[in-house]
Design a protein around this motif. Structure first.
Motif, PDB file in Angstrom:
ATOM      1  N   ALA A  96       0.828  -1.228   0.000  1.00 22.46           N
ATOM      2  CA  ALA A  96       0.000   0.000   0.000  1.00 22.46           C
ATOM      3  C   ALA A  96       0.858   1.273   0.000  1.00 22.46           C
ATOM      4  O   ALA A  96       0.556   2.245   0.691  1.00 22.46           O
ATOM      5  CB  ALA A  96      -0.959   0.003   1.186  1.00 22.46           C
ATOM      6  N   GLY A  97       1.920   1.246  -0.750  1.00 21.33           N
ATOM      7  CA  GLY A  97       2.767   2.446  -0.889  1.00 21.33           C
ATOM      8  C   GLY A  97       3.393   2.887   0.428  1.00 21.33           C
ATOM      9  O   GLY A  97       3.719   4.064   0.597  1.00 21.33           O
ATOM     10  N   SER A 156       2.036   3.398   2.993  1.00 16.34           N
ATOM     11  CA  SER A 156       1.183   4.410   3.643  1.00 16.34           C
ATOM     12  C   SER A 156       0.943   4.045   5.111  1.00 16.34           C
ATOM     13  O   SER A 156       0.991   2.873   5.491  1.00 16.34           O
ATOM     14  CB  SER A 156      -0.152   4.557   2.898  1.00 16.34           C
ATOM     15  N   GLY A 196       3.757   6.994   1.096  1.00  9.70           N
ATOM     16  CA  GLY A 196       2.849   8.005   0.542  1.00  9.70           C
ATOM     17  C   GLY A 196       2.134   8.812   1.615  1.00  9.70           C
ATOM     18  O   GLY A 196       1.198   9.541   1.324  1.00  9.70           O
ATOM     19  N   ALA A 245      -0.115   9.626   5.140  1.00 12.11           N
ATOM     20  CA  ALA A 245      -1.294   9.110   5.848  1.00 12.11           C
ATOM     21  C   ALA A 245      -2.121   8.221   4.915  1.00 12.11           C
ATOM     22  O   ALA A 245      -2.436   8.625   3.790  1.00 12.11           O
ATOM     23  CB  ALA A 245      -2.129  10.284   6.338  1.00 12.11           C
ATOM     24  N   ARG A 246      -2.464   7.003   5.398  1.00 17.56           N
ATOM     25  CA  ARG A 246      -3.251   6.085   4.558  1.00 17.56           C
ATOM     26  C   ARG A 246      -4.651   6.653   4.402  1.00 17.56           C
ATOM     27  O   ARG A 246      -5.417   6.759   5.370  1.00 17.56           O
ATOM     28  CB  ARG A 246      -3.285   4.679   5.167  1.00 17.56           C
ATOM     29  N   GLN A 265      -7.438   5.702   3.178  1.00 10.57           N
ATOM     30  CA  GLN A 265      -8.640   4.918   3.538  1.00 10.57           C
ATOM     31  C   GLN A 265      -8.897   4.894   5.042  1.00 10.57           C
ATOM     32  O   GLN A 265     -10.005   4.581   5.476  1.00 10.57           O
ATOM     33  CB  GLN A 265      -8.495   3.459   3.065  1.00 10.57           C
ATOM     34  N   LEU A 300      -4.153  10.026  10.592  1.00  5.74           N
ATOM     35  CA  LEU A 300      -3.663  11.327  11.089  1.00  5.74           C
ATOM     36  C   LEU A 300      -3.257  11.192  12.553  1.00  5.74           C
ATOM     37  O   LEU A 300      -2.222  11.702  12.987  1.00  5.74           O
ATOM     38  CB  LEU A 300      -4.734  12.408  10.942  1.00  5.74           C
ATOM     39  N   PHE A 342       4.874  12.322  15.737  1.00  8.36           N
ATOM     40  CA  PHE A 342       5.467  13.669  15.885  1.00  8.36           C
ATOM     41  C   PHE A 342       5.712  13.979  17.370  1.00  8.36           C
ATOM     42  O   PHE A 342       6.716  14.566  17.743  1.00  8.36           O
ATOM     43  CB  PHE A 342       4.561  14.761  15.316  1.00  8.36           C
ATOM     44  N   PRO A 360       9.398   7.962  -2.537  1.00  3.01           N
ATOM     45  CA  PRO A 360       8.590   9.173  -2.581  1.00  3.01           C
ATOM     46  C   PRO A 360       7.866   9.347  -1.253  1.00  3.01           C
ATOM     47  O   PRO A 360       7.014   8.534  -0.917  1.00  3.01           O
ATOM     48  CB  PRO A 360       7.609   8.908  -3.728  1.00  3.01           C
ATOM     49  N   ALA A 413       5.504  11.643   1.260  1.00  3.82           N
ATOM     50  CA  ALA A 413       4.583  12.783   1.216  1.00  3.82           C
ATOM     51  C   ALA A 413       3.951  12.996   2.583  1.00  3.82           C
ATOM     52  O   ALA A 413       3.900  12.088   3.407  1.00  3.82           O
ATOM     53  CB  ALA A 413       3.490  12.510   0.176  1.00  3.82           C
ATOM     54  N   GLY A 471       2.767  13.427   6.134  1.00  2.67           N
ATOM     55  CA  GLY A 471       3.353  13.081   7.434  1.00  2.67           C
ATOM     56  C   GLY A 471       4.695  12.388   7.305  1.00  2.67           C
ATOM     57  O   GLY A 471       5.549  12.486   8.197  1.00  2.67           O
ATOM     58  N   TYR A 527       7.162  15.097   7.629  1.00  3.43           N
ATOM     59  CA  TYR A 527       7.182  15.920   8.843  1.00  3.43           C
ATOM     60  C   TYR A 527       7.880  15.231   9.996  1.00  3.43           C
ATOM     61  O   TYR A 527       8.526  15.875  10.815  1.00  3.43           O
ATOM     62  CB  TYR A 527       5.771  16.363   9.248  1.00  3.43           C
ATOM     63  N   PHE A 566       7.863  15.839  -0.176  1.00  2.49           N
ATOM     64  CA  PHE A 566       6.987  17.006  -0.341  1.00  2.49           C
ATOM     65  C   PHE A 566       5.760  16.853   0.549  1.00  2.49           C
ATOM     66  O   PHE A 566       5.399  15.743   0.935  1.00  2.49           O
ATOM     67  CB  PHE A 566       6.553  17.236  -1.789  1.00  2.49           C
TER      68      PHE A 566
HETATM   69  C1  HXC Z   1      -3.177   4.974   0.632  1.00  3.45           C
HETATM   70  C2  HXC Z   1      -1.529   5.045  -0.947  1.00  3.45           C
HETATM   71  C3  HXC Z   1      -1.106   6.303  -0.468  1.00  3.45           C
HETATM   72  C4  HXC Z   1      -1.808   6.862   0.632  1.00  3.45           C
HETATM   73  C5  HXC Z   1       0.148   5.744  -2.110  1.00  3.45           C
HETATM   74  N1  HXC Z   1      -0.718   4.752  -1.972  1.00  3.45           N
HETATM   75  N2  HXC Z   1      -0.069   6.717  -1.211  1.00  3.45           N
HETATM   76  N3  HXC Z   1      -2.553   4.393  -0.393  1.00  3.45           N
HETATM   77  N4  HXC Z   1      -2.839   6.159   1.156  1.00  3.45           N
HETATM   78  N5  HXC Z   1      -1.454   8.032   1.156  1.00  3.45           N
HETATM   79  C6  HXC Z   1      -0.810   3.515  -2.740  1.00  3.45           C
HETATM   80  C7  HXC Z   1      -1.305   3.759  -4.148  1.00  3.45           C
HETATM   81  O1  HXC Z   1      -2.712   3.771  -4.181  1.00  3.45           O
HETATM   82  C8  HXC Z   1      -0.728   2.541  -4.858  1.00  3.45           C
HETATM   83  O2  HXC Z   1      -1.547   1.436  -4.554  1.00  3.45           O
HETATM   84  C9  HXC Z   1       0.606   2.348  -4.179  1.00  3.45           C
HETATM   85  O3  HXC Z   1       0.502   3.011  -2.919  1.00  3.45           O
HETATM   86  C10 HXC Z   1       1.766   2.946  -4.938  1.00  3.45           C
HETATM   87  O4  HXC Z   1       1.446   4.300  -5.238  1.00  3.45           O
HETATM   88  P1  HXC Z   1       1.671   4.923  -6.689  1.00  3.45           P
HETATM   89  O5  HXC Z   1       0.902   6.203  -6.732  1.00  3.45           O
HETATM   90  O6  HXC Z   1       1.379   3.901  -7.730  1.00  3.45           O
HETATM   91  O7  HXC Z   1       3.240   5.190  -6.664  1.00  3.45           O
HETATM   92  P2  HXC Z   1       4.047   6.407  -7.282  1.00  3.45           P
HETATM   93  O8  HXC Z   1       3.579   6.690  -8.672  1.00  3.45           O
HETATM   94  O9  HXC Z   1       5.478   6.079  -7.076  1.00  3.45           O
HETATM   95  O10 HXC Z   1       3.666   7.694  -6.407  1.00  3.45           O
HETATM   96  C11 HXC Z   1       3.982   7.744  -5.032  1.00  3.45           C
HETATM   97  C12 HXC Z   1       3.293   8.960  -4.369  1.00  3.45           C
HETATM   98  C13 HXC Z   1       1.790   8.953  -4.702  1.00  3.45           C
HETATM   99  C14 HXC Z   1       3.952  10.231  -4.875  1.00  3.45           C
HETATM  100  C15 HXC Z   1       3.575   8.855  -2.876  1.00  3.45           C
HETATM  101  O11 HXC Z   1       1.249   7.668  -4.438  1.00  3.45           O
HETATM  102  C16 HXC Z   1       1.022   9.970  -3.939  1.00  3.45           C
HETATM  103  O12 HXC Z   1       1.016  11.150  -4.286  1.00  3.45           O
HETATM  104  N6  HXC Z   1       0.336   9.506  -2.895  1.00  3.45           N
HETATM  105  C17 HXC Z   1      -0.498  10.357  -2.066  1.00  3.45           C
HETATM  106  C18 HXC Z   1       0.355  11.283  -1.259  1.00  3.45           C
HETATM  107  C19 HXC Z   1      -0.447  12.057  -0.269  1.00  3.45           C
HETATM  108  O13 HXC Z   1      -1.075  13.054  -0.635  1.00  3.45           O
HETATM  109  N7  HXC Z   1      -0.558  11.521   0.957  1.00  3.45           N
HETATM  110  C20 HXC Z   1      -1.398  12.008   2.023  1.00  3.45           C
HETATM  111  C21 HXC Z   1      -0.598  13.062   2.728  1.00  3.45           C
HETATM  112  S1  HXC Z   1      -1.486  13.776   4.026  1.00  3.45           S
HETATM  113  P3  HXC Z   1      -1.775   0.217  -5.557  1.00  3.45           P
HETATM  114  O14 HXC Z   1      -2.789  -0.628  -4.858  1.00  3.45           O
HETATM  115  O15 HXC Z   1      -2.269   0.837  -6.824  1.00  3.45           O
HETATM  116  O16 HXC Z   1      -0.436  -0.421  -5.722  1.00  3.45           O
HETATM  117  C22 HXC Z   1      -0.675  13.295   5.367  1.00  3.45           C
HETATM  118  C23 HXC Z   1      -1.254  13.830   6.625  1.00  3.45           C
HETATM  119  C24 HXC Z   1      -0.229  14.148   7.639  1.00  3.45           C
HETATM  120  O17 HXC Z   1       0.244  12.560   5.343  1.00  3.45           O
HETATM  121  C25 HXC Z   1       0.118  15.583   7.617  1.00  3.45           C
HETATM  122  C26 HXC Z   1       0.959  15.921   8.746  1.00  3.45           C
HETATM  123  C27 HXC Z   1       1.293  17.357   8.871  1.00  3.45           C
END
Ligand code: HXC
Length: 515
Positions: A98-99, A101, A131, A133-134, A136, A142, A149, A168, A170, A172, A175, A193
């Motif tokens: 699941a990346g 996450s 990636g 925070a998951r 789903q 969060l 943190f 990659p 993103a 949390g 942070y 990022f």
């Molecule tokens: C659930 C996720 C996920 C996430 C990736 N995946 N990020 N699943 N939650 N946050 C899963 C994808 O669905 C995919 O599943 C697998 O991981 C691989 O991801 P890809 O996108 O195919 O990989 P890639 O092209 O290399 O891109 C990686 C990525 C991108 C740049 C990280 O996945 C992305 O932008 N993800 C979302 C990033 C994001 O916005 N996260 C939330 C942040 S908010 P399958 O099943 O297809 O293999 C946060 C809150 C805390 O974190 C803030 C604190 C201050």
């Protein structure tokens, strides 16, 4: 079921869990030069020292069909092991699941190993490939980050916290590293990022690649979020081992001493580093290497704010933190970024009992509208704060220019340096002779018959009076004016006799630094 069958069952369960996201997902990662999460841990730690826990943890999410999904180990590998013979706690996120996450159980595995690290007073190493925070799991993911943190913050200054960005990362996932002491990145593999290119395009209509937005180079050169840049994961692990050799394992310990070694004086001759023309630059790292054991200097944040150099070396076998103006870049001025860079390093050294050696050669703070508006007052103040507050042994060497605020800020005796040495070519004054003469003799120069002649004369007068270390030495602000060849001897002696230094600052909950 007898023991044999139970063991077979255990082995099968383990095999399934150890598969991570499966062969196809692993191949995809390998194709871009990435090791798997377990391979990373095993490669970094001492052979056969890694012990994994919580292998059978599973996620507890139900929404978005998550109840139908099996995520081995919930996408993170955690455990303990040895790094160069010393105990560490470690985790590595598995992007094939699941990346990488972060859901609630994934976070619980990480916080459990972080709690161990703090309790056992050993470093925590986090290998981040996620990636964020998951999505789903909503607020539970969060909550998971919030728990991480919080632990990053309370562990700060108690145990070393090392972050490795190997994918990659993103939200949390960046942070938590930002709250830790050292961030390692690898070219082309690491990305950091808050929001990725897709979100930026949707919200702002701006297009940018992941690499240009938050690649390894961007974070080492431009943002200052990362401290060490490597070309491969293997090189990155070697850098971590090198850093680990210099730092103490917690804030009640001192760094492990090494056998004393002389500097490589055939390569680094301290007498010949400083150019005879005071306007010519030189590489201050040569000065550091000319006085350090085996000329071995581990530079931290080498590519960021290069007008200041920070890093670890050893003198007479013991770790010291060097902070040095770099005359090769912007004449070594202090600005917003170099102040931030140095201030954080000083606080790290102070928290972990590492003495500070400061090498001074700077014309002052960088003037200009950009700097003023970027907050050079606030950022520059961080340096004053960090040096003043630091109670580890502080030794300062003024090599050439020490003008204005730069003189004060670079660990002057007024900010409680324990010993201040100066070379005979040191110039300690409010500003450079040209600027000073133009201001204080302006009226005389303008009304002179030959203004240029008088200006030169006044510049020389000012130079003769102030552009030397002796005025400061006469007031006792400099403890000794020394020949460059005496530098190592004087500093090692100062460090040796400061070994039991003890300072009591006024009681307080904590200060309020200009963050
Ligand atoms: C659930 C996720 C996920 C996430 C990736 N995946 N990020 N699943 N939650 N946050 C899963 C994808 O669905 C995919 O599943 C697998 O991981 C691989 O991801 P890809 O996108 O195919 O990989 P890639 O092209 O290399 O891109 C990686 C990525 C991108 C740049 C990280 O996945 C992305 O932008 N993800 C979302 C990033 C994001 O916005 N996260 C939330 C942040 S908010 P399958 O099943 O297809 O293999 C946060 C809150 C805390 O974190 C803030 C604190 C201050």
């Amino acid at each position: 079921m007898g023991l044999k069958q139970k063991s077979t069952d255990l082995r099968k369960r383990m095999r399934d869990a150890l598969k991570g996201g499966g062969d196809k997902a692993i191949e995809k990662q390998k194709a871009i030069g990435k090791l798997t999460a377990r391979e990373r841990i095993i490669t970094l730690l001492d052979p056969k020292s890694f012990h994994e826990y919580d292998l059978f943890v599973e996620h507890a999410a139900k929404d978005f069909d998550m109840n139908k999904k099996y995520l081995p180990g919930d996408g993170v590998v955690t455990g303990t092991g040895l790094l160069s013979g010393n105990p560490v706690c470690i985790y590595a996120q598995d992007f094939t699941v699941a990346g990488g996450s972060l859901g609630w159980m994934h976070a619980k595995k990480i916080t459990k190993i972080m709690d161990h690290a703090l309790k056992l007073k050993v470093p925590i190493i986090g290998i981040n490939d996620s990636g964020g925070a998951r999505i789903q799991e909503g607020v539970n993911s969060l909550a998971g980050y919030g728990e991480i943190f919080f632990r990053n913050t309370i562990s700060s200054g108690v145990i070393p916290q090392i972050s490795v960005i190997l994918g990659p990362c993103a939200g949390g996932a960046v942070y938590s590293p930002a709250l830790t002491d050292f961030v390692f990145v690898v070219d082309k593999i690491s990305k950091m990022f808050i929001t990725g290119p897709e979100v930026i395009k949707t919200v702002l209509g701006e297009e940018i690649s992941m690499e240009a937005l938050g690649g390894a180079r961007v974070h080492c050169e431009t943002t200052g979020n990362a401290h060490f840049f490597a070309d491969s994961e293997i090189e990155c692990f070697d850098q971590i081992k090198s850093l680990a050799s210099f730092i103490p394992w917690n804030n009640s310990a001192k760094a492990k001493p090494f056998p004393k070694k002389s500097p490589k004086t055939r390569h680094y001759k301290i007498d010949t580093i400083m150019p005879s023309d005071p306007k010519q630059p030189y590489d201050v790292r040569d000065v550091i290497k000319s006085i350090s054991d085996d000329s071995n200097f581990l530079e931290v944040m080498e590519l960021f704010a290069q007008n200041i150099v920070i890093g670890f070396a050893r003198m007479d076998g013991n770790t010291v933190g060097f902070v040095a103006n770099q005359p090769m870049v912007l004449a070594g001025v202090l600005d917003v970024d170099s102040s931030d860079k140095a201030a954080r390093f000083i606080r790290y050294c102070d928290a972990f009992n590492i003495p500070l050696v400061t090498l001074v050669d700077l014309p002052g703070y960088l003037p200009g509208i950009d700097q003023e508006h970027a907050g050079v007052i606030r950022h520059g103040a961080k340096l004053l704060y960090a040096y003043s507050e630091a109670t580890v042994p502080k030794i300062t060497l003024i090599m050439r220019k020490a003008y204005g605020g730069g003189y004060i800020a670079m660990c002057s005796s007024h900010l409680r340096a324990d010993f201040v040495f100066a070379w005979p070519m040191a110039e300690i004054a409010v500003m450079g002779p040209e600027g000073a003469a133009n201001i204080i003799f302006r009226k005389e120069i303008m009304s002179a018959e030959d203004p240029e002649k008088l200006r030169k004369q006044k510049v020389q007068e000012y130079k003769d009076k102030f552009a030397n270390p002796y005025v400061a030495a006469a007031y006792g602000y400099v403890d000794a004016v020394i020949e460059p060849s005496e530098t190592r001897k004087m500093i090692t002696h100062a460090l040796e006799i400061s070994g039991q230094k003890s300072v009591n600052l006024p009681a307080k909950k904590h200060g309020v630094p200009p963050f």
